[in-house]
Design an enzyme around this catalytic site. Structure first.
Site, PDB file in Angstrom:
ATOM      1  N   ARG A  65      35.834   6.321  23.785  1.00 12.07           N
ATOM      2  CA  ARG A  65      35.887   5.445  23.393  1.00 12.07           C
ATOM      3  C   ARG A  65      37.124   4.415  22.384  1.00 12.07           C
ATOM      4  NH1 ARG A  65      32.899   5.991  17.713  1.00 12.07           N
ATOM      5  NH2 ARG A  65      31.733   3.843  17.379  1.00 12.07           N
ATOM      6  N   HIS A  69      37.601   0.052  22.517  1.00 10.30           N
ATOM      7  CA  HIS A  69      37.848  -0.128  21.206  1.00 10.30           C
ATOM      8  C   HIS A  69      39.256  -1.305  21.132  1.00 10.30           C
ATOM      9  CE1 HIS A  69      33.444   0.091  19.568  1.00 10.30           C
ATOM     10  NE2 HIS A  69      33.647   0.576  20.356  1.00 10.30           N
ATOM     11  N   ASN A  97      34.701   0.579  14.082  1.00 10.30           N
ATOM     12  CA  ASN A  97      35.161   1.407  13.690  1.00 10.30           C
ATOM     13  C   ASN A  97      35.433   3.157  13.265  1.00 10.30           C
ATOM     14  OD1 ASN A  97      36.208   0.579  16.342  1.00 10.30           O
ATOM     15  ND2 ASN A  97      38.253  -0.866  15.580  1.00 10.30           N
ATOM     16  N   HIS A 194      29.172   5.807  28.187  1.00 11.83           N
ATOM     17  CA  HIS A 194      28.176   6.667  27.148  1.00 11.83           C
ATOM     18  C   HIS A 194      27.755   7.721  28.031  1.00 11.83           C
ATOM     19  CE1 HIS A 194      26.898   2.605  25.508  1.00 11.83           C
ATOM     20  NE2 HIS A 194      28.529   3.047  24.971  1.00 11.83           N
TER      21      HIS A 194
END
Length: 322
Positions: A65, A69, A97, A194
């Site tokens: 993740r 990001h 975040n 995911h």
């Protein structure tokens, strides 16, 4: 071969147009980048990630993740790793975040590499390699990561508004990915990330409370699954750590995410969005029926996404600019 080269050229041309990379950086990434300057870079990072995973099984999801990001703001330039300063609130403190964690894994890898080959390996490359290791060590595929990214010097919390939100519909997702020269195929493949991880209630409460003026719960959710989510996350939830795993095997990189998606058991609106358009639903079905096809597509899209870069230096400390 000419057609393939043309596609690659147009991909990078678009990135230059959007300012995500500079023209002199097109040829900078190379799978052999550290062969002579830091030959043990990959094994060093892998051992750090492995050790962290043994102590905390949520580390792989966190690293994957974190890399997403990072890449979606200013390209994969390690800007997500920078700490806020008195004058500047950094990306890691932007609303999307706040729940990022495991930054210490990148710090530990950087420390080990600085003693092996000082001032050589960028934090952006460490994060890209750690994200690959996170996938591989969770039972997923491995791949050669192109290297040679530089670290950025700018990190702004306000820019995290550019990240695709878990509440996005298919057209919002399409626009967000297209701005980064990523296709709908990339969207469906990368959403498979995911398969690892957990979400707090706040990211999916829109689907189980006050969904719209006529329905409290998103009708696309399978009823018993929706009831379970509602019991974990009541309307006025006060349990900070309450939430749900993103699929039923949250520490294993597999295609379960796609199978559950077709059963109405996805967590985010942005997951459900993938089955609202014919071409994306076809891909979801393909990946649900073949782990091999999913892994092949995921690797291709990860390499494409992690090639968006734009930094200027090799940081000595991943949390601070030089």
């Amino acid at each position: 071969m000419a057609a393939k080269n043309t596609t690659i050229f147009s991909f990078f041309s678009t990135l230059i147009f959007f300012g995500l990379i500079h023209s002199n950086q097109i040829d900078a990434l190379n799978t052999n980048y550290y062969d002579h300057t830091c030959p043990n870079v990959e094994s060093t990072i892998t051992s750090v990630v492995k050790k962290a995973m043994m102590n905390d099984p949520t580390v792989p999801a966190a690293l994957l993740r974190m890399h997403f990001h990072d890449c979606f703001i200013r390209g994969c330039d390690g800007s997500v790793l920078l700490n806020s300063t008195g004058k500047n609130k950094a990306e890691k403190d932007g609303p999307p975040n706040i729940s990022l964690h495991a930054f210490y894994v990148i710090d530990n890898a950087k420390k080990a590499l600085e003693s092996l080959c000082p001032k050589t390996v960028s934090c952006a490359d460490i994060l890209a390699l750690a994200a690959r290791d996170a996938v591989t060590l969770s039972g997923g595929p491995t791949w050669d990561v192109p290297k040679g990214r530089k670290d950025g010097r700018i990190s702004k919390a306000t820019e995290t508004r550019q990240l695709p939100a878990p509440t996005f519909n298919i057209s919002q997702l399409q626009q967000s990915f297209a701005q980064r020269s990523l296709s709908m195929d990339d969207l469906v493949a990368l959403s498979g990330g995911h398969t690892l991880g957990f979400s707090h209630c706040s990211s999916f409460q829109n689907r189980i409370h006050n969904f719209n003026s006529k329905q409290s719960v998103d009708p696309a959710l399978q009823s018993s699954f929706a009831a379970r989510l509602k019991s974990i996350c009541p309307a006025h939830n006060t349990v900070k750590k309450a939430g749900a795993n993103l699929d039923s095997t949250p520490t294993t990189f597999d295609n379960r995410y796609y199978k559950l998606l077709l059963q109405g058991k996805s967590i985010f609106s942005s997951d459900q969005a993938l089955v609202t358009m014919a071409n994306t639903k076809t891909l979801v079905s393909k990946f649900a029926s073949s782990q091999h096809e999913f892994e092949k597509a995921f690797v291709k899209s990860m390499i494409k996404m992690s090639s968006i870069h734009g930094g200027q230096e090799v940081r000595l400390d991943c949390r601070v600019v030089n």
